[in-house]
Design a protein around this motif. Structure first.
Motif, PDB file in Angstrom:
ATOM      1  N   UNK A   1       0.818  -1.210   0.000  1.00 21.77           N
ATOM      2  CA  UNK A   1       0.000   0.000   0.000  1.00 21.77           C
ATOM      3  C   UNK A   1       0.856   1.265   0.000  1.00 21.77           C
ATOM      4  N   UNK A   2       2.029   1.186  -0.654  1.00 17.85           N
ATOM      5  CA  UNK A   2       2.875   2.377  -0.760  1.00 17.85           C
ATOM      6  C   UNK A   2       2.156   3.440  -1.579  1.00 17.85           C
TER       7      UNK A   2
ATOM      8  N   UNK B   1      -0.843   8.598  -1.987  1.00 19.26           N
ATOM      9  CA  UNK B   1      -0.405   7.900  -0.790  1.00 19.26           C
ATOM     10  C   UNK B   1      -1.441   8.135   0.304  1.00 19.26           C
ATOM     11  N   UNK B   2      -1.483   7.204   1.250  1.00 17.30           N
ATOM     12  CA  UNK B   2      -2.384   7.359   2.387  1.00 17.30           C
ATOM     13  C   UNK B   2      -1.572   7.601   3.647  1.00 17.30           C
ATOM     14  N   UNK B   3      -1.868   8.704   4.316  1.00 14.85           N
ATOM     15  CA  UNK B   3      -1.311   8.969   5.632  1.00 14.85           C
ATOM     16  C   UNK B   3      -2.231   8.264   6.625  1.00 14.85           C
ATOM     17  N   UNK B   4      -1.795   7.087   7.101  1.00 13.30           N
ATOM     18  CA  UNK B   4      -2.691   6.250   7.917  1.00 13.30           C
ATOM     19  C   UNK B   4      -2.989   6.861   9.279  1.00 13.30           C
TER      20      UNK B   4
ATOM     21  N   UNK C   1      -3.021  11.842  -0.144  1.00 12.23           N
ATOM     22  CA  UNK C   1      -2.165  12.878  -0.707  1.00 12.23           C
ATOM     23  C   UNK C   1      -1.740  12.483  -2.112  1.00 12.23           C
ATOM     24  N   UNK C   2      -1.447  13.464  -2.937  1.00 12.17           N
ATOM     25  CA  UNK C   2      -0.925  13.159  -4.269  1.00 12.17           C
ATOM     26  C   UNK C   2       0.587  13.282  -4.212  1.00 12.17           C
ATOM     27  N   UNK C   3       1.278  12.165  -4.496  1.00 15.13           N
ATOM     28  CA  UNK C   3       2.735  12.182  -4.433  1.00 15.13           C
ATOM     29  C   UNK C   3       3.305  12.765  -5.721  1.00 15.13           C
ATOM     30  N   UNK C   4       2.838  12.285  -6.858  1.00 10.95           N
ATOM     31  CA  UNK C   4       3.296  12.807  -8.146  1.00 10.95           C
ATOM     32  C   UNK C   4       2.334  12.387  -9.234  1.00 10.95           C
ATOM     33  N   UNK C   5       2.521  12.975 -10.408  1.00 14.18           N
ATOM     34  CA  UNK C   5       1.701  12.625 -11.561  1.00 14.18           C
ATOM     35  C   UNK C   5       2.600  12.387 -12.766  1.00 14.18           C
ATOM     36  N   UNK C   6       2.090  11.663 -13.741  1.00 16.03           N
ATOM     37  CA  UNK C   6       2.827  11.413 -14.974  1.00 16.03           C
ATOM     38  C   UNK C   6       1.948  11.808 -16.150  1.00 16.03           C
TER      39      UNK C   6
END
Ligand code: K7E
Ligand code: CUA
Length: 620
Positions: free
Chosen positions: A166-167, A201-204, A210-215
């Motif tokens: 779940x990274x 990503x999920x801050x548990x 949260x959005x880490x990055x986009x492509x």
């Protein structure tokens, strides 16, 4: 054995009254899912529980449907993307803010959180094709904890799929748009439109997405995806169609090329690129442009307009389903890694290296007259099960050899199939559910539009065996089936000393006025509301027209299943407070007059008496 014998008698030629008695006797000795007849195999008697939870997406209802397997009874509807008056979802302050005024969502693929490639029973992720959102549901309470609107994206259908710990939760889009969606002529489609993949990503700790990055991907339609497992755990795959870059009448124009692609990407490498600053800032997001920053993404040609792509439990293969080509194509991760290492590319497309089909291919599997393969799931014995939308069947085959072992008709037109723990590194086998699009003549008619169906199939033996057919509301696309003992819901909300809205004693209830804001700190218990214990009538709320009213209500019945509701007659609002829970409802008292307020959830013999008054003094 007693169970079997008695049950056989029960289904023999006896009167209904006798039958009831005998069936009850049989239940005592029957374990869930055992017995001789199909009826016994799906019958879960009172006092026993289902063996699996089935989490089915609710499609354009925007909700999550929770079923028990093998009974196929719907246990609960969890609202995610659309308001639900029954639970006050979208009415109370917190969930109203989460929905942000939106009325609907289109939810296709639920994704359970994983640890080491196994469902861990903690969270379920959902995505919304209609309003480009993602959400997380906490399986301790079966409630939606966060919804995030994902900028720069348009219809994340190719989602949500989680990596094995779940990274990340990935959301690639179905529709191509100019990034930011500014007005742009469709004549500039190939130059200015893009598909976008988002890594969430999920801050548990805080239960926030949260959005880490986009492509920024080429302007194609990204359809389905799956994360790698074990040896392929750092990788993920997704199908794409309309690589023709057609802008109209797609059913013809996006079906011209003989091959589209599977996109293969290494999410660890992409994360590293972001760390190394190899991205551009676009509308506040870190976006990688693969034509500028090389690495991490590759294309593999695959048969015409693929739909599903599924990674085998051992993480060695990925299987693309043809949709318009009657074949399942098995690819090898190892072969792909080898080709990437040796830089054996067949050129580039939109700046992304293309691998050679033959170099990654293991085999094409093409069962006789099996048409419209869409999705594949797996059992514990190395078998794959693929849904055939056009020929209305499920095909069982060995993914290591391509050998077709069995076929079973389903009624009718299956979309996804899902097997017990089928997306994990260790599927259970046992049960498979076919999620069918058309019920036609299966149920009592409810007019021109019929329900969808779900069919439970026993896959424990060599031959598949149909056990049960149940109707479903529109419209489950995909579902995941998880062993029931992995889910640990709470029974009551624990007291939260840090919650300044909570009041746990009737003696602490109060109504506080600050200018034209009125805060009510009240309690609900069987069978009364207390809003201010010092008042002549503790269950009365008095405000002035135009006041902004905040009702903070705590259910002080710390008693499983004793839920209270709160509605104001004529004000079109409802909120729910589950045992021990504090919830807030805020609204402007714009209508003057006398309004009864009442508990909406039947809670005791004196539920009908659980009322009070909301008095709104008219403006002078
Ligand atoms: Cu095939 Cu949206 Cu997964 Cu429907 S999708 S079936
Ligand atoms: Cu409380 Cu009904």
């Amino acid at each position: 054995m007693f169970g079997f014998v008695a049950a056989t008698v029960a289904f023999g030629n006896i009167s209904p009254g006798q039958q009831q008695q005998k069936t009850a006797a049989a239940n005592g000795g029957t374990t869930v899912g055992s017995g001789n007849t199909d009826a016994e195999k799906v019958y879960v008697p009172l006092g026993k529980k289902d063996e699996y939870y089935l989490f089915a997406s609710g499609g354009h209802s925007g909700q999550l449907f929770v079923y028990g397997v093998p009974s196929m009874r719907e246990i609960r509807t969890v609202p995610i993307f659309s308001p639900d008056p029954a639970t006050g979802y979208g009415f109370d302050s917190e969930t109203k803010k989460m929905l942000g005024g939106l009325q609907m969502g289109d939810f296709h693929h639920p994704a359970l959180s994983e640890t080491n490639g196994d469902y861990n029973g903690k969270y379920l992720f959902a995505t919304d094709v209609e309003n480009s959102r993602a959400a997380v549901v906490d399986l301790k309470t079966f409630t939606t904890k966060d919804i995030i609107k994902v900028p720069n994206t348009s219809g994340p259908h190719c989602a949500a799929f989680v990596t094995q710990n779940t990274e990340y939760v990935f959301l690639p889009t179905r529709f191509a748009v100019p990034i930011g969606q500014q007005y742009t002529s469709l004549d500039e489609y190939s130059q200015k439109y893009r598909g976008v993949m988002s890594a969430l990503t999920l801050d548990q700790q805080n239960e926030k997405l949260n959005i880490a990055y986009q492509v920024a991907l080429p302007p194609w339609s990204y359809d389905l995806s799956d994360a790698g497992k074990k040896g392929s755990g750092d990788w993920a795959v997704m199908t794409t169609y309309n690589t023709e870059e057609a802008t109209s009448t797609l059913e013809i124009n996006a079906s011209k090329a003989d091959r589209d692609y599977v996109v293969l990407f290494n999410w660890k490498e992409l994360a590293q690129m972001v760390k190394d600053g190899k991205y551009e800032e676009v509308n506040g997001q870190k976006m990688i442009f693969p034509e500028k920053e090389k690495g991490g993404i590759y294309l593999i040609p695959t048969a015409k307009s693929p739909h599903g792509v599924d990674v085998t439990p051992d993480g060695k293969y990925f299987i693309a389903s043809g949709k318009l080509a009657p074949a399942m194509t098995v690819f090898s991760f190892e072969k792909a890694f080898e080709a990437i290492k040796n830089k054996e590319f067949a050129g580039e497309r939109n700046g992304i290296p293309v691998l050679q089909y033959k170099k990654v291919l293991v085999k094409e599997v093409n069962p006789d007259n099996a048409l419209g393969p869409l999705h594949t799931t797996f059992d514990d014995k190395g078998n794959a099960y693929t849904s055939m939308f056009i020929s209305s069947e499920v095909v069982k085959w060995k993914y290591a050899t391509g050998q077709v072992l069995d076929r079973i008709p389903v009624q009718y037109s299956p979309g996804h199939v899902t097997a017990a723990e089928g997306d994990t590194v260790s599927p259970d086998g046992k049960y498979l559910v076919s999620l069918n699009k058309l019920a036609k003549d299966n149920f009592l008619s409810v007019g021109p539009s019929h329900p969808e169906t779900m069919q439970l199939i026993d896959i424990s033996g060599q031959k598949m065996h149909l056990l049960d057919t149940v109707p479903a509301n529109p419209e489950p696309h995909y579902a995941q089936m998880i062993k029931a003992d992995k889910i640990h819901p709470i029974n009551v909300y624990p007291k939260d000393p840090n919650n300044k809205d909570a009041v746990y004693k009737q003696d602490d209830t109060k109504i506080v006025r600050t200018g034209n804001r009125v805060d009510v700190y009240g309690t609900a218990m069987r069978s009364r509301f207390t809003f201010d214990h010092t008042q002549k009538r503790p269950d009365e709320i008095d405000v002035n027209q135009g006041d902004h009213v905040y009702i903070h209500l705590t259910n002080i019945d710390f008693d499983e299943d004793i839920t209270h509701g709160f509605a104001i007659n004529g004000y079109d609002i409802n909120m729910e407070v589950q045992p021990g829970q504090t919830n807030t409802l805020d609204f402007v008292a714009d209508k003057a007059g006398t309004f009864p307020l009442y508990c909406t959830n039947f809670c005791s013999a004196l539920h009908q008496e659980m009322t009070g008054y909301f008095l709104v003094k008219p403006k002078q």
